[in-house]
Scaffold this motif. Structure first.
Motif, PDB file in Angstrom:
ATOM      1  N   ARG A 207     -66.916  33.397 -23.412  1.00  0.00           N
ATOM      2  CA  ARG A 207     -65.562  32.839 -23.371  1.00  0.00           C
ATOM      3  C   ARG A 207     -64.668  33.664 -22.448  1.00  0.00           C
ATOM      4  N   ASN A 208     -63.984  32.973 -21.555  1.00  0.00           N
ATOM      5  CA  ASN A 208     -62.975  33.592 -20.713  1.00  0.00           C
ATOM      6  C   ASN A 208     -61.639  33.419 -21.434  1.00  0.00           C
ATOM      7  N   GLU A 210     -58.687  34.282 -20.636  1.00  0.00           N
ATOM      8  CA  GLU A 210     -57.547  33.936 -19.788  1.00  0.00           C
ATOM      9  C   GLU A 210     -57.444  32.431 -19.588  1.00  0.00           C
ATOM     10  N   THR A 211     -58.589  31.776 -19.459  1.00  0.00           N
ATOM     11  CA  THR A 211     -58.600  30.323 -19.228  1.00  0.00           C
ATOM     12  C   THR A 211     -58.932  29.536 -20.485  1.00  0.00           C
ATOM     13  N   ILE A 213     -61.903  28.908 -21.319  1.00  0.00           N
ATOM     14  CA  ILE A 213     -63.108  28.151 -20.978  1.00  0.00           C
ATOM     15  C   ILE A 213     -64.349  28.982 -21.253  1.00  0.00           C
TER      16      ILE A 213
END
Length: 218
Positions: A207-208, A210-211, A213
């Motif tokens: 998992r990112n 910041e996004t 996503i």
């Protein structure tokens, strides 16, 4: 000296439970609840207000006798399991439509269509920090199922789910406690990965934050 608390109960409102556990606690549709009539059986959540011996609450059936708008009344349809329960079969029960958690129709052919929803009872291995809500999911992968337990009618999904690493060392991550639970219990806490849940064994996702996503690892 204070007087003892006499056995008593109240009916729990199941809507809060359903909102907090969308993937494991399901209610009849509004159309179904609105269609309940005399002679239908409905299940209600009885919560005891006194100190109990075995069960603080019970789900029990009530046979509907009268239905006037949202206000209904009927008689208890089963014997409570809690020894100290003040209730017994055929006791009069008054309630409202929003208290209903399940229905057995007296005339099934005239009942509204049953709500269709997917249940997530397959098992997975997940860090306890995800289950208690202290960390969101950061990394998950799906392997060939190998943890199905004897006597469990629900199989291992193969999903292995880790909470946010948050700078933890490999040793600290290895020491984290994990639980073998239903996928729905994880989704109740963090359903950000729901779109990936049917991906095959071999899938690995990070998992990112910041996004928001998930990125597939090759």
């Amino acid at each position: 000296m204070s007087s003892p608390i006499l056995p008593n109960y109240y009916l729990d409102d199941p809507r809060l439970r359903a909102a907090e556990a969308r993937y494991t606690f399901f209610l009849p549709s509004m159309a179904e609840i609105a269609a309940v009539q005399p002679n239908d059986l409905v299940k209600l959540l009885f919560e005891y207000t006194h100190e109990t011996e075995e069960y603080a609450g019970e789900r029990m059936w009530v046979k509907v006798g009268r239905a006037e708008g949202d206000h209904l009344s009927g008689t208890l349809g089963n014997q409570p399991y809690e020894p100290t329960s003040p209730l017994k079969p055929d006791d009069a029960i008054t309630f409202e439509r929003h208290h209903i958690v399940d229905i057995i129709w007296n005339r099934p052919d005239d009942a509204p269509p049953t709500s269709e929803y997917r249940e997530y009872w397959e098992r997975c291995l997940v860090d306890d920090c995800v289950l208690n809500g202290s960390e969101p999911i950061e990394y998950l992968y799906r392997e060939e199922p190998d943890m199905t337990q004897e006597g469990d009618k629900h199989t291992d999904s193969g999903w292995r789910i880790r909470g946010r690493f948050n700078g933890a060392s490999d040793e600290e991550l290895a020491e984290r406690k994990a639980s073998y639970v239903a996928l729905g219990a994880v989704l109740n806490r963090d359903d950000s990965w729901l779109a990936w849940i049917d991906e095959p064994a071999g899938t690995r996702l990070t998992r990112n934050f910041e996004t928001g996503i998930y990125v597939r690892e090759e």
